[in-house]
Design an enzyme around this catalytic site. Structure first.
Site, mmCIF file in Angstrom:
data_model
loop_
_atom_site.group_PDB
_atom_site.id
_atom_site.type_symbol
_atom_site.label_atom_id
_atom_site.label_comp_id
_atom_site.label_asym_id
_atom_site.label_seq_id
_atom_site.Cartn_x
_atom_site.Cartn_y
_atom_site.Cartn_z
ATOM 1 N N ASP A 68 0.871 -1.164 0.000
ATOM 2 C CA ASP A 68 0.000 0.000 0.000
ATOM 3 C C ASP A 68 0.915 1.224 0.000
ATOM 4 O OD1 ASP A 68 -2.414 1.526 0.352
ATOM 5 O OD2 ASP A 68 -1.813 1.796 2.437
ATOM 6 N N LYS A 69 0.533 2.284 -0.679
ATOM 7 C CA LYS A 69 1.399 3.458 -0.759
ATOM 8 C C LYS A 69 1.323 4.300 0.518
ATOM 9 C CE LYS A 69 0.172 7.186 -2.749
ATOM 10 N NZ LYS A 69 -0.099 8.488 -3.216
#
Length: 189
Positions: free
Chosen positions: A37-38
């Site tokens: 996930d960023k």
């Protein structure tokens, strides 16, 4: 094996890695790919204002004041980024803010110092029939090409500014991804 599992989970916990159970730990060596996930994983999770472009005679300071006033009651992460920028630049928020309304997924609107202020997405501007000038559209495109999230400001039904915000990448993200690649683990975001 129980001792190795205990040591492994203990070391993982010291590095903020939680391991569900012993079978999960035993399967780690078979990992072929990791999807990351960023926000908050690769980035700090705290967006910062990086760019401001104004039109129609608005200064950067005035644009920040108005956006900050409209966004002050919002819980959106970009609102916090604007409020932090105001603090850094020692710009005070207007006191006279009325009729705040959160427009879910689009932005916010409020009456600030007697002016109708709208802050949000291009879609919000389009729905509100606010024309984004060609000059400002070029700036918006540039911000988006750099991966920034944008907030457009309109005052009394005229576009005034666009703010670009970015979530800085964590210092160790590149090194972590490089290490996984060296181990033969494919990474994706």
């Amino acid at each position: 094996t129980p001792t190795a599992v205990a040591v492994g989970t203990g070391l993982g916990a010291k590095h903020n890695i939680l391991i569900k159970d012993a079978p999960t730990l035993e399967q780690v060596s078979k990992i072929q790919a990791v999807v990351l996930d960023k926000t908050g994983t690769l980035t700090e999770g705290k967006p910062r204002v990086t760019d401001i472009a104004t039109v129609n005679g608005f200064s950067e300071q005035e644009a920040l004041r108005l956006i900050g006033a409209a966004e002050a009651k919002s819980s959106h992460p970009l609102a916090n980024a604007v409020l932090e920028a105001l603090k850094e630049k020692k710009i005070e928020l207007p006191k006279n803010v009325e009729k705040f309304e959160n427009l879910s997924g689009l932005g916010v609107k409020a009456k600030v110092e007697g002016k109708d202020v709208l802050v949000g997405t291009p879609k919000l501007m389009d729905q509100s029939r606010i024309d984004i000038s060609v000059e400002l559209q070029k700036k918006i495109n540039g911000f988006l090409e750099r991966g920034e999230t944008i907030m457009i400001l309109a005052v009394d039904n005229k576009v005034a500014a666009v703010i670009g915000a970015a979530d800085p990448i964590k210092e160790n993200s590149q090194k972590a991804i490089q290490r996984m690649n060296e181990l033969g683990i494919e990474t994706a975001m």
